[in-house]
Write a protein that holds these residues in place. Structure first.
Motif, mmCIF file in Angstrom:
data_model
loop_
_atom_site.group_PDB
_atom_site.id
_atom_site.type_symbol
_atom_site.label_atom_id
_atom_site.label_comp_id
_atom_site.label_asym_id
_atom_site.label_seq_id
_atom_site.Cartn_x
_atom_site.Cartn_y
_atom_site.Cartn_z
ATOM 1 N N LEU A 119 -58.423 30.361 11.172
ATOM 2 C CA LEU A 119 -57.777 29.112 11.571
ATOM 3 C C LEU A 119 -58.753 27.944 11.581
ATOM 4 O O LEU A 119 -58.396 26.812 11.227
ATOM 5 N N LEU A 120 -59.998 28.204 11.978
ATOM 6 C CA LEU A 120 -61.011 27.149 12.038
ATOM 7 C C LEU A 120 -61.867 27.087 10.788
ATOM 8 O O LEU A 120 -62.692 26.182 10.645
ATOM 9 N N GLY A 121 -61.687 28.071 9.890
ATOM 10 C CA GLY A 121 -62.484 28.061 8.665
ATOM 11 C C GLY A 121 -63.932 28.440 8.884
ATOM 12 O O GLY A 121 -64.831 27.884 8.240
ATOM 13 N N GLY A 169 -63.631 22.106 1.407
ATOM 14 C CA GLY A 169 -63.941 22.966 2.548
ATOM 15 C C GLY A 169 -62.861 23.915 2.997
ATOM 16 O O GLY A 169 -63.055 24.663 3.969
ATOM 17 N N VAL A 170 -61.698 23.930 2.345
ATOM 18 C CA VAL A 170 -60.639 24.856 2.737
ATOM 19 C C VAL A 170 -60.944 26.240 2.153
ATOM 20 O O VAL A 170 -61.113 26.377 0.930
ATOM 21 N N ASN A 171 -61.022 27.256 3.015
ATOM 22 C CA ASN A 171 -61.327 28.621 2.572
ATOM 23 C C ASN A 171 -60.082 29.279 1.989
ATOM 24 O O ASN A 171 -59.021 29.305 2.624
ATOM 25 N N PRO A 181 -62.263 20.260 8.835
ATOM 26 C CA PRO A 181 -61.120 20.299 9.757
ATOM 27 C C PRO A 181 -59.796 20.561 9.055
ATOM 28 O O PRO A 181 -58.787 20.804 9.701
ATOM 29 N N LEU A 182 -59.798 20.515 7.714
ATOM 30 C CA LEU A 182 -58.551 20.750 6.980
ATOM 31 C C LEU A 182 -58.017 22.155 7.210
ATOM 32 O O LEU A 182 -56.801 22.384 7.197
ATOM 33 N N ASN A 183 -58.916 23.134 7.397
ATOM 34 C CA ASN A 183 -58.468 24.501 7.700
ATOM 35 C C ASN A 183 -57.623 24.515 8.972
ATOM 36 O O ASN A 183 -56.541 25.127 9.009
ATOM 37 N N PHE A 184 -58.104 23.833 9.994
ATOM 38 C CA PHE A 184 -57.405 23.783 11.275
ATOM 39 C C PHE A 184 -56.082 23.030 11.146
ATOM 40 O O PHE A 184 -55.063 23.439 11.712
ATOM 41 N N ILE A 217 -53.553 30.057 6.591
ATOM 42 C CA ILE A 217 -52.120 30.389 6.645
ATOM 43 C C ILE A 217 -51.926 31.848 7.040
ATOM 44 O O ILE A 217 -50.969 32.191 7.750
ATOM 45 N N LEU A 218 -52.835 32.725 6.620
ATOM 46 C CA LEU A 218 -52.756 34.127 7.037
ATOM 47 C C LEU A 218 -52.968 34.247 8.539
ATOM 48 O O LEU A 218 -52.293 35.034 9.226
#
Length: 659
Positions: A224-226, A313-315, A259-262, A442-443
């Motif tokens: 969720l936080l990457g 930066g999105v995993n 922060p995009l992951n969050f 998303i997972l």
């Protein structure tokens, strides 16, 4: 004439007394002359014979009929497939497709939780459901990877091998654990050892599931936080420290954290929770929370692909291997230093998986009004996990959330599992490349959205209200999982459950009974204040199934204390001393040598005080052992009765000294 009437009346009274004594004598004979219980070897042999649940009990069947009966018992699909109709297939097809839409994203997420590559979660949703559909007896249960077992695999196997330092060895050990889990489950089913699963009580499961849900949720903070670095520990303190440390390092470096992951994870988590809320409020919209996870995967993947968010930066998942389940038979480890640990983890996984699956299956079977055979379910679960270990799967079991979706979608038979497995197989062949840009966030949100179903606060409050000791086991499991590990949480909970049983065994209740007015019933005078005690007679009931080494001295001293207290009270109220003790042994199912010795000592001490001892309704095994120990001869056969009322009447007549 008057004298003749008096003589006739005396004769009648004598005749009534003789008849009364004869009746009591005959009832005593019923107790003393009952058949001996079967010997221990016969009980053990009959228990072994009971394991023949594969075979028909009818001896008149031909060889061919025996084979057909055996196959129908082993493969229930043969029985119901004969009457399978197109209308049922239509319902199963819709349920299977709905189930697949939920299983696809959840399987990938649970594989990530188990620290395996995404395709292994998909593999686990192909082979085990096929096997279970053929061998299982539940019509509604949905098979595949689940959150709790994935966490258990991750936490236990990670303590043996580092999944990041040596992923191949880690994966091989997971397959070996799955094989052992399947072997144990088959053994439980064949030898009818389902009672072992019952050691995990309902209260224990409530606490365990709640603690595991929180740990699973904290584990999802990585996605969720990457975060790129995370701990292998599962306790809440280690996880929170790891989150703070990793987040601090990545933020201060200003290169690795985005922060995009969050933002992506939280946005879709809100969407999933809203879909879940709407589906619960409106039963007709059951399909909404079922398809919401797949819709989230498709939409988030599309957003990342179009916006090239992976470059900011999105995993993302990246490569997911396509194709059918590859063989993993050559990867199983039967030599080396970790085989013993694999067997231990396999046993733990087998018990947890069976407990969850049987609880889920029986819940929905009771709604549909049919019985689920736990031993056959164990056999089916074991066979599917053995087959899974040979085809790159990890431990699979029944999922509550997916079973609820399957049930709501109107499934009729386990064909819905076959439809789901075929759909997953199709996805593995054709669509895995489309998952390249799926973000890990998303997972994490999909797993987080499924966790509220594992935390049942209302049930915990109910346990607290009904049984405080059960709540202690519930809390022990919860805090053990939360602050240490899954294994320790279970050990604490099972230990507390055994402590409850032990305390109840070594400190049984010793009740004084009295006659309820206008009845022949004798009840506890504390529970029923209207019950009247007979002066000079103390009727005592031992509220325990066994009088053994653990509680024999406690029972003996407790009875002597009651006698002393009763005599002290009688001095104050002028009721007279105690002349007879009547032991109601109706609840006593067994007695050992320590129990017999305690009864003999009790009889001696009562005899020195001029108090007679009588026994009422000793059970089959108890009276057999008392006769072998010559205890019946010591107290006298005339002091053994079938009912308390008979014993009291005998006390008030000529058998005992007049009080």
């Amino acid at each position: 004439m008057m004298s003749s009437l008096a003589i006739d009346g005396t004769r009648m009274r004598v005749s009534e007394e003789q008849q009364h004594h004869e009746n009591m004598s005959s009832s005593s004979d019923l107790v003393l002359n009952s058949h001996n219980p079967p010997p221990l070897w016969k009980k053990l042999f009959s228990s072994v014979k009971d394991t023949k649940f594969f075979f028909s009990s009818s001896k008149k069947q031909s060889c061919h009929e025996h084979v057909v009966s055996f196959l129908e018992t082993l493969f229930p699909i043969i029985s119901w497939l004969k009457n399978y109709k197109a209308s049922k297939f239509k319902d199963d097809l819709l349920a299977g497709l709905t189930l697949a839409s939920l299983s696809l994203p959840q399987s990938i997420g649970y594989a990530n939780l188990a620290k395996l590559d995404p395709q292994y979660g998909l593999y686990t949703s192909v082979v085990p459901p096929f096997i279970y559909a053929v061998m299982g007896s539940s019509r509604e249960i949905a098979i595949g990877p689940v959150a709790v077992v994935s966490l258990l695999i991750s936490s236990q196997v990670s303590s043996v091998l580092d999944p990041f330092a040596d992923p191949v060895a880690y994966r091989n050990l997971v397959f070996t654990v799955t094989l052992f889990a399947g072997i144990f489950q088959v053994a439980f089913g064949v030898f009818r050892l389902g009672f072992l699963v019952d050691f995990l009580s309902h209260a224990t499961l409530v606490g365990f599931m709640a603690g595991a849900a929180i740990i699973i949720g904290l584990q999802q903070l990585k996605g969720l936080l990457g975060l790129t670095h995370f701990t292998n520990q599962t306790d809440v303190v280690s996880v929170l420290k790891s989150v703070y440390k990793s987040l601090h390092q990545q933020i201060t470096s200003e290169k690795n954290w985005s922060p995009l992951n969050f933002v992506i994870g939280c946005s879709f988590l809100i969407f999933l929770l809203m879909a879940r809320f709407i589906g619960r409020r409106n039963k007709k919209l059951f399909w909404l929370p079922a398809i919401a996870p797949l819709a989230s995967v498709i939409l988030s993947t599309l957003i990342v692909y179009l916006s090239e968010a992976d470059k900011h930066g999105v995993n993302i998942i990246k490569h997911v291997k396509s194709g059918l389940n590859p063989s993993s038979a050559h990867q199983l480890q039967f030599h080396g230093p970790h085989v013993g640990q694999a067997a231990k983890i396999g046993l733990l996984s087998a018990v947890i998986a069976l407990t969850e699956a049987i609880a889920v299956g029986r819940s929905f079977a009771s709604i549909k009004g049919y019985h689920l055979d736990g031993n056959k379910e164990m056999l089916a679960m074991g066979c599917m996990n053995i087959a899974g270990s040979l085809s790159s799967c990890y431990v699979a079991t029944g999922s509550f959330s997916r079973t609820a979706v399957n049930f709501s979608a109107g499934c009729q038979t386990s064909v819905s599992n076959i439809v789901m497995a075929l759909t997953m197989l199709l996805c593995l062949e054709l669509f895995t490349r489309l998952l390249y840009y799926t973000p890990f966030a998303i997972l994490a949100s999909i797993i987080l959205s499924a966790l509220p179903g594992l935390i049942d606060i209302s049930e915990a409050l109910y346990i607290w209200k009904v049984d405080k000791f059960d709540f202690l086991a519930c809390a022990g499991a919860f805090f053990g999982v939360l602050f240490h590990s899954v294994e320790i949480g279970l050990i604490i909970a099972v230990s507390l459950s055994f402590a409850k049983i032990l305390i109840q065994s070594i400190r049984p209740g010793i009740e004084i009974l009295g006659r309820v007015p206008r009845t022949e019933a004798f009840c506890d005078v504390i529970q029923y204040p209207m019950a009247i005690s007979t002066p000079g007679i103390l009727v005592i009931r031992i509220s325990s199934g066994s009088m053994c080494f653990a509680n024999a001295n406690f029972v003996r001293e407790g009875i002597l204390e009651l006698i002393t207290k009763e005599e002290d009270d009688s001095k104050e109220t002028a009721k007279g001393r105690v002349h007879a003790i009547i032991l109601d042994m109706t609840n006593l199912m067994n007695v050992d040598t320590s129990g017999i010795l305690a009864l003999e000592e009790l009889h001696k001490r009562l005899h020195t005080r001029g108090i007679e001892l009588a026994m009422v309704n000793p059970r089959w095994l108890v009276i057999h052992k008392l006769k072998l120990a010559h205890f019946v001869e010591k107290i006298g056969k005339e002091f053994v009765f079938l009912t308390v009322a008979e014993a009291v009447d005998a006390c008030l007549s000529s058998k005992f000294p007049n009080p």
